[in-house]
Design an enzyme around this catalytic site. Structure first.
Site: not given
Ligand code: BG6
Length: 480
Positions: A19-21, A151, A181, A219, A238, A243, A329
Site C-alpha cells: 500500500g501507499d504508506l 494512526k 511519526h 501543507e 488526520d 500529530h 492541505k
Molecule cells: C501523515 C498524514 O500522518 O502525516 C498526512 O496522514 C501528512 O496527511 C503527513 O501529510 C505529514 O507528515 P510528514 O511526512 O510531512 O512529516
C-alpha cells in the site's frame, strides 16, 4: 533514546505491505536501517495484503518504492541482498481466515536458529485494525509479539473505545505500539533537549514569559491520490488530534523524572488531562476549492481539509496562555513550526518601534528541517538608538544522519521494544474526548488553493498573527 543496540532476530509481518504508506515510508525505512546496520543479525519480512502478489512482484514494489523515496543513493547490490529477506503472502486476513498467514509464519520461523521475535505492523486503514487484531489473536500470533498500529487509532470516542476493547482482549499494553511519526522527528526530541538540558529555556517556558504558542503545520499538497482515506478522515483526525496534539504535549509537559517510556508518557498524559475540551468557537474548519471535484469525493462532502484551533491548558504553567494549532492541505507552503511568542516588556522608552516590532520576540523550532531560531529586537547600527529585527539560527547542517528519519527511528525502537516514543491508550482516549464536541462540525469555510486558508483562521488569533520565520512580510500585519 539510548545508544543504538542490535535488535534480536525478528520476523516482521507487514499488513498492507504494497500500500501507499508502506511504499512511501516503511519499506524505505527498512532499507535505510539495513544500510545503517541497525537491523537484527537475522531478520525476514512477510508482506501481506488481499491482492495477488508474488514474492518477485513484492520485491519489485519495494525496489521501485525505495528508489523513489529513500534518502541516499540507491545501491543495486545492497538492494539485492536486502530483497532476499522479503516475501509475500496474499490473504484477506480476518477472523475465520487466518490459517494462510499462520502457515507462512511457521514456515518462515524455521529459517531462524531460535524462535524469532514477531513484530506485526498494521500499515492499513484504521477501519481494519479491529478485524486484523482479532485475527492475530485467533491465529495464535499474539503471544510475545509486538503490534504496531498506524494512526488514527479510532475515529471518535466510541470507535476508539470499541477498538481499544478488541486490542486489550488480544494484547497487553506493553505489546501495543501506536505510532505517531511526529514523535519520531529529530526536532521533537530536540525540544526535550532544548528545554531540559539548558538553564535558559526552561526558566522562561511558562505563563510568566510566554504570551502564546503556535503549532503550525501547513501543507502545500492536496489529497488527490489519497481520497479514499482522506475523505473519511479529514484534517482534525488526520493531523490535529494526532500529530499536533502529540507535539503540543511535548511542548507543554512538565519535566519527566526520567526520559523513559513510563515517566515521559505520564507527563504527556497530564497535559491532555489539563486541556480544555475544544468548542466550535475555538475552531475554524476549511475545505479547499476544488476538493469536491476530486474523483471519489461527494458533491456535498463536508470533509475538513483545514483546521485551526485555539487550545487552553488549565494548569499552573500555562493558565492564560493560548496554544494556536493550524494545519491544512493545498496551502501556500509546507512548514512544520512550533513557535513560542514571548510577552512584550513594558519598554516604552523606545519611541520608534519598527513595524515588525508588532511581532513579539519568539523562539521557533522547525520540525521538518531540524533547526531552531530566535527572533528579537536589537539596536540598528548607527548614531541613533533605533530598533530592528534580528535573528539567531541553529541548524544541524550536514552533521545529522540523513538516513535516520522518524520511521527509521520508530521502527528501530519497536524492534528493540522501546515504547518511549509511542502513545498510550489513556492518552489517546483523552485526546478523542477533547475533540468530541467538534467532530461533527459541518460547513467548512471554502478557501482558495495556494492560500493560507480561510480568513476566519486569521481572525482566531487577533490581535496576534500567524508567525512565519522565513518571510514575515508574507502576511499583512493586523491593525492593533
Ligand atoms: C501523515 C498524514 O500522518 O502525516 C498526512 O496522514 C501528512 O496527511 C503527513 O501529510 C505529514 O507528515 P510528514 O511526512 O510531512 O512529516
Amino acid at each position: 533514546m539510548e545508544p543504538a543496540r542490535t535488535p534480536p532476530d525478528t520476523l516482521l509481518i507487514i499488513f498492507g505491505a504494497n500500500g501507499d504508506l508502506s511504499r512511501r515510508k516503511l519499506l524505505p525505512a527498512l532499507y535505510n536501517l539495513d544500510a545503517e546496520g541497525l537491523v537484527p543479525r537475522n531478520w525476514r519480512v512477510i508482506g501481506t495484503a488481499r491482492s495477488e502478489v508474488s514474492d518477485d512482484d513484492f520485491r519489485q514494489v519495494a525496489h521501485d518504492a525505495i528508489r523513489e523515496h529513500e534518502r541516499c543513493d540507491f545501491d543495486d547490490e545492497h538492494f539485492g541482498e536486502f530483497s532476499q529477506r522479503l516475501t509475500f503472502t496474499s490473504t484477506d486476513f480476518r477472523p475465520g481466515d487466518t490459517q494462510v498467514l499462520a502457515d507462512a509464519v511457521a514456515r518462515s520461523s524455521h529459517e531462524f536458529d531460535d524462535d524469532p521475535q514477531l513484530l506485526l505492523y498494521l500499515s492499513t486503514p484504521p477501519s481494519t485494525f479491529g478485524p486484523i487484531t482479532a485475527g492475530i489473536g485467533e491465529a495464535g500470533l499474539a503471544k510475545n509479539a509486538r503490534v504496531v498500529y498506524e494512526k488514527p487509532f479510532g475515529s471518535d470516542p466510541a470507535s476508539f473505545a470499541a477498538l481499544d476493547e478488541i486490542v486489550r482482549g488480544v494484547l497487553r499494553e506493553d505489546q501495543t505500539y501506536r505510532i505517531d511519526h511526529f514523535l519520531g522527528k529529530e526536532m521533537v526530541q530536540n525540544l526535550l533537549a532544548f528545554r531540559f538540558a539548558n538553564g535558559a529555556f526552561e526558566a522562561m517556558w511558562n505563563r510568566a514569559h510566554i504570551d502564546h504558542v503556535q503549532i503550525d503545520v501547513p501543507e502545500d499538497l492536496g489529497v488527490d491520490n489519497r481520497v479514499a482515506f482522506y475523505d473519511k478522515t479529514g484534517a482534525i483526525r488526520d493531523m490535529m488530534v494526532t500529530h499536533l496534539f502529540q507535539v503540543l504535549s511535548v511542548v507543554a509537559m512538565e519535566p519527566p523524572v526520567r526520559l523513559r517510556s513510563g515517566p515521559l508518557t505520564d507527563e504527556k498524559f497530564k497535559v491532555f488531562d489539563s486541556m480544555r475540551q475544544l468548542s466550535a468557537d475555538d475552531v475554524v474548519i476549511g475545505q479547499y476549492d476544488g476538493y469536491r471535484d476530486l474523483e471519489g469525493v461527494a458533491d456535498d462532502s463536508a470533509t475538513d481539509t483545514f483546521v485551526a484551533a485555539r487550545v487552553h491548558i488549565d494548569n499552573w504553567r500555562w493558565d492564560g496562555v493560548p496554544f494556536f494549532l493550524r494545519t491544512g492541505k493545498a496551502l501556500a507552503a509546507k512548514e512544520q513550526l512550533v513557535t513560542l511568542a514571548f510577552r512584550r516588556p513594558p519598554a516604552t522608552m523606545f519611541s520608534e518601534v519598527p513595524e515588525s516590532g508588532l511581532e513579539r520576540d519568539h523562539l521557533t523550532f522547525d520540525l521538518s528541517g531540524g533547526g531552531a531560531g530566535f527572533s528579537f529586537l536589537a539596536k540598528l547600527p548607527g548614531p541613533a538608538l533605533r530598533l530592528g529585527r534580528a535573528n539567531m539560527r541553529f541548524t544541524y547542517g550536514e552533521t545529522g544522519s540523513r538516513l535516520i528519519g522518524p520511521y527509521e527511528r520508530l521502527v528501530h525502537d519497536a524492534l528493540l521494544g522501546d515504547r518511549t516514543l509511542f502513545t498510550r491508550t489513556d492518552g489517546i482516549a483523552r485526546t478523542w474526548e477533547l475533540v468530541e464536541p467538534i467532530l461533527d462540525m459541518r460547513d467548512p469555510h471554502p478557501y482558495p488553493q495556494g492560500s493560507w486558508g480561510p480568513d476566519a483562521a486569521v481572525d482566531l488569533l487577533l490581535p496576534r498573527r500567524w508567525h512565519m520565520p522565513q518571510d514575515p512580510d508574507r502576511f499583512s500585519l493586523p491593525e492593533i
